[in-house]
Scaffold this motif. Structure first.
Motif, PDB file in Angstrom:
ATOM      1  N   ILE A  74      -0.098  -4.013   1.721  1.00 57.88           N
ATOM      2  CA  ILE A  74       0.350  -5.362   2.076  1.00 57.88           C
ATOM      3  C   ILE A  74       1.268  -5.255   3.294  1.00 57.88           C
ATOM      4  O   ILE A  74       2.202  -4.454   3.297  1.00 57.88           O
ATOM      5  N   TYR A  75       1.000  -6.091   4.305  1.00 59.33           N
ATOM      6  CA  TYR A  75       1.847  -6.057   5.507  1.00 59.33           C
ATOM      7  C   TYR A  75       1.980  -7.479   6.047  1.00 59.33           C
ATOM      8  O   TYR A  75       0.987  -8.183   6.225  1.00 59.33           O
ATOM      9  N   ARG A  76       3.223  -7.889   6.281  1.00 57.53           N
ATOM     10  CA  ARG A  76       3.464  -9.246   6.791  1.00 57.53           C
ATOM     11  C   ARG A  76       3.991  -9.178   8.217  1.00 57.53           C
ATOM     12  O   ARG A  76       4.906  -8.407   8.522  1.00 57.53           O
ATOM     13  N   SER A  77       3.433 -10.004   9.079  1.00 56.02           N
ATOM     14  CA  SER A  77       3.892 -10.152  10.459  1.00 56.02           C
ATOM     15  C   SER A  77       4.016 -11.634  10.745  1.00 56.02           C
ATOM     16  O   SER A  77       3.009 -12.347  10.808  1.00 56.02           O
ATOM     17  N   GLY A  78       5.254 -12.101  10.859  1.00 57.91           N
ATOM     18  CA  GLY A  78       5.472 -13.529  11.017  1.00 57.91           C
ATOM     19  C   GLY A  78       5.046 -14.265   9.765  1.00 57.91           C
ATOM     20  O   GLY A  78       5.452 -13.928   8.652  1.00 57.91           O
ATOM     21  N   ALA A  79       4.196 -15.267   9.942  1.00 61.32           N
ATOM     22  CA  ALA A  79       3.744 -16.065   8.799  1.00 61.32           C
ATOM     23  C   ALA A  79       2.488 -15.505   8.156  1.00 61.32           C
ATOM     24  O   ALA A  79       2.043 -16.008   7.126  1.00 61.32           O
ATOM     25  N   VAL A  80       1.911 -14.460   8.767  1.00 54.05           N
ATOM     26  CA  VAL A  80       0.626 -13.942   8.287  1.00 54.05           C
ATOM     27  C   VAL A  80       0.842 -12.670   7.479  1.00 54.05           C
ATOM     28  O   VAL A  80       1.522 -11.749   7.926  1.00 54.05           O
ATOM     29  N   THR A  81       0.248 -12.634   6.297  1.00 58.40           N
ATOM     30  CA  THR A  81       0.253 -11.441   5.462  1.00 58.40           C
ATOM     31  C   THR A  81      -1.143 -10.836   5.466  1.00 58.40           C
ATOM     32  O   THR A  81      -2.113 -11.522   5.119  1.00 58.40           O
ATOM     33  N   THR A  82      -1.238  -9.582   5.852  1.00 58.01           N
ATOM     34  CA  THR A  82      -2.530  -8.900   5.864  1.00 58.01           C
ATOM     35  C   THR A  82      -2.688  -8.109   4.574  1.00 58.01           C
ATOM     36  O   THR A  82      -1.823  -7.310   4.212  1.00 58.01           O
ATOM     37  N   ILE A  83      -3.783  -8.361   3.872  1.00 55.99           N
ATOM     38  CA  ILE A  83      -4.126  -7.607   2.667  1.00 55.99           C
ATOM     39  C   ILE A  83      -5.207  -6.611   3.071  1.00 55.99           C
ATOM     40  O   ILE A  83      -6.332  -7.011   3.408  1.00 55.99           O
ATOM     41  N   ARG A  84      -4.879  -5.341   3.061  1.00 57.40           N
ATOM     42  CA  ARG A  84      -5.805  -4.303   3.523  1.00 57.40           C
ATOM     43  C   ARG A  84      -6.241  -3.432   2.343  1.00 57.40           C
ATOM     44  O   ARG A  84      -5.400  -2.809   1.686  1.00 57.40           O
ATOM     45  N   VAL A  85      -7.527  -3.407   2.070  1.00 53.19           N
ATOM     46  CA  VAL A  85      -8.076  -2.464   1.091  1.00 53.19           C
ATOM     47  C   VAL A  85      -8.342  -1.166   1.847  1.00 53.19           C
ATOM     48  O   VAL A  85      -9.296  -1.055   2.620  1.00 53.19           O
ATOM     49  N   ALA A  86      -7.453  -0.203   1.667  1.00 54.83           N
ATOM     50  CA  ALA A  86      -7.497   1.042   2.429  1.00 54.83           C
ATOM     51  C   ALA A  86      -8.288   2.142   1.730  1.00 54.83           C
ATOM     52  O   ALA A  86      -8.655   3.131   2.349  1.00 54.83           O
ATOM     53  N   LYS A  87      -8.535   1.985   0.432  1.00 59.91           N
ATOM     54  CA  LYS A  87      -9.273   3.010  -0.334  1.00 59.91           C
ATOM     55  C   LYS A  87     -10.112   2.301  -1.384  1.00 59.91           C
ATOM     56  O   LYS A  87      -9.624   1.450  -2.128  1.00 59.91           O
ATOM     57  N   SER A  88     -11.392   2.638  -1.411  1.00 57.69           N
ATOM     58  CA  SER A  88     -12.283   2.132  -2.451  1.00 57.69           C
ATOM     59  C   SER A  88     -13.216   3.269  -2.824  1.00 57.69           C
ATOM     60  O   SER A  88     -14.081   3.661  -2.041  1.00 57.69           O
ATOM     61  N   ARG A  89     -13.000   3.823  -4.012  1.00 57.31           N
ATOM     62  CA  ARG A  89     -13.794   4.996  -4.416  1.00 57.31           C
ATOM     63  C   ARG A  89     -15.257   4.625  -4.614  1.00 57.31           C
ATOM     64  O   ARG A  89     -16.157   5.443  -4.372  1.00 57.31           O
ATOM     65  N   TYR A  90     -15.520   3.408  -5.038  1.00 53.65           N
ATOM     66  CA  TYR A  90     -16.893   2.975  -5.312  1.00 53.65           C
ATOM     67  C   TYR A  90     -17.246   1.828  -4.373  1.00 53.65           C
ATOM     68  O   TYR A  90     -17.398   0.677  -4.796  1.00 53.65           O
ATOM     69  N   GLN A  91     -17.393   2.145  -3.089  1.00 52.12           N
ATOM     70  CA  GLN A  91     -17.557   1.103  -2.080  1.00 52.12           C
ATOM     71  C   GLN A  91     -18.832   0.295  -2.274  1.00 52.12           C
ATOM     72  O   GLN A  91     -18.845  -0.915  -2.020  1.00 52.12           O
ATOM     73  N   GLU A  92     -19.897   0.931  -2.722  1.00 56.56           N
ATOM     74  CA  GLU A  92     -21.159   0.213  -2.895  1.00 56.56           C
ATOM     75  C   GLU A  92     -21.114  -0.704  -4.115  1.00 56.56           C
ATOM     76  O   GLU A  92     -21.975  -1.572  -4.257  1.00 56.56           O
ATOM     77  N   ILE A  93     -20.131  -0.507  -4.979  1.00 57.94           N
ATOM     78  CA  ILE A  93     -20.049  -1.301  -6.213  1.00 57.94           C
ATOM     79  C   ILE A  93     -18.909  -2.312  -6.135  1.00 57.94           C
ATOM     80  O   ILE A  93     -19.117  -3.517  -6.323  1.00 57.94           O
ATOM     81  N   ILE A  94     -17.705  -1.823  -5.855  1.00 59.32           N
ATOM     82  CA  ILE A  94     -16.538  -2.707  -5.842  1.00 59.32           C
ATOM     83  C   ILE A  94     -16.433  -3.468  -4.531  1.00 59.32           C
ATOM     84  O   ILE A  94     -16.130  -4.660  -4.503  1.00 59.32           O
TER      85      ILE A  94
END
Length: 346
Positions: A303-323
């Motif tokens: 989670i990272y906020r810059s000004g009024a915008v919060t960026t939600i970054r999925v940085a790791k997904s072990r099962y990318q084809e599924i989740i």
């Protein structure tokens, strides 16, 4: 010692089977096979006693068949696919966070970690997400939040989300009837882990209390927020990295055994400011104490906020084809109702 395969054809009675078991242990079960003798005839329920009796009744072909049909001793932990019970694919729960649902899915039995700079909205995002899951799928969620008293902070945030309006410091903006409805919704969907004043909330304490949440309250998800507030006890000269790795193993094992999604919120280490005075976006490797957080998590979120915008970054997904594949989505956080709304692509 050079023999790769040993067939044990001892007598078929109890003494012979005991002898075969002892021999297999001494010689090494992985290279030993055992035989099963045929019945004496079609009507008999009695098997032949040894190879000599097989030879007398069935001849050389019978002896050959017994040896050719010998079976390997089963070794615990080594199986053919056909030997294993099928495992149903866990259901994926999407919280209803617009484009983020393409990257972010919750499965029972998984272990996820969420990090971000303090004050950038980790807890508010988790709060919005679990409330959506509770409303959409009737999820029951346990909070181990040592920084948020349930009677004040949690209650205020959950009531605001449920009623979709500001609460005021003492709920002065809320009609008493509406407040009762919100409190009932909270009781129906949420459980809180609270340590007594004379208790130390170490990892064993947390695991013990979480097991009660899984068994007695039938929780679908447990949120540990933040991990840094647990009383950590290393053993002797145990290195911090080894301790964290062992702790994550226990948490992952708990999620599997109790069929719950376990989400851990963890603070990053202190980050150095950039030249413009802002802090860089952390990653999962920045989480305090160990890189195991990235390596062992099924799902990792920043989670990272810059000004009024919060960026939600999925940085790791072990099962990318599924989740869902890794990626990020910008959001605005609405103070009035405690919800995140997707922003335009920035």
């Amino acid at each position: 010692s050079n023999c790769k395969t040993i067939i044990l054809a001892t007598d078929g009675d109890e003494s012979g089977r005991t002898l075969a078991e002892d021999l297999a242990l001494r010689l090494g079960k992985p290279r030993c096979k055992f035989v099963e003798y045929p019945f004496k005839n079609k009507e008999s329920q009695e098997r032949c006693k040894d190879l000599n009796e097989v030879f007398l009744i069935y001849g050389q072909k019978g002896v050959n068949a017994v040896i050719q049909n010998s079976k390997w001793y089963p070794i615990a932990g080594v199986y053919k696919l056909s030997d294993l019970q099928p495992i149903p694919e866990p259901k994926i729960y999407r919280a209803g966070l617009n484009s983020l649902d393409n990257h972010f899915g919750i499965r029972k039995g998984d272990f996820s970690v969420l990090t971000g700079i303090p004050g950038h909205g980790k807890s508010t995002f988790v709060n919005d997400m679990v409330c959506r899951l509770s409303t959409k799928f009737n999820f029951k969620v346990a909070f181990a939040s040592f920084e948020q008293p349930p009677q004040t902070d949690h209650k205020r945030n959950l009531v605001r989300w449920y009623l979709q309006k500001p609460t005021g410091n003492n709920f002065e903006h809320i009609d008493p009837i509406d407040l009762m409805k919100a409190e009932k919704w909270i009781d129906d969907h949420f459980v809180f882990l609270i340590k007594e004043d004379d208790e130390e909330a170490d990892l064993d304490w947390v695991l013990d209390k979480m097991s009660a949440c899984g068994i007695q309250h039938d929780c679908d998800m447990i949120v540990l927020d933040p991990y840094n507030e647990i009383d950590h006890r290393k053993y002797g000269s145990e290195a911090t990295t080894d301790y964290v790795g062992s702790a994550i193993k226990k948490l992952k094992r708990f999620a599997k055994n109790y069929h719950v999604h376990l989400m851990v919120v963890a603070h990053p280490t202190k980050l150095s400011e950039k030249q413009d005075g802002t802090l860089p976006i952390p990653n999962l490797y920045n989480i305090e104490d160990s890189r195991h957080w990235y390596n062992k998590a099924d799902l990792g979120v920043v989670i990272y906020r810059s000004g009024a915008v919060t960026t939600i970054r999925v940085a790791k997904s072990r099962y990318q084809e599924i989740i869902g594949k890794t990626g990020q989505v910008p959001f605005y956080f609405m103070e009035d109702n405690g919800k995140y709304h997707e922003a335009e692509d920035l």
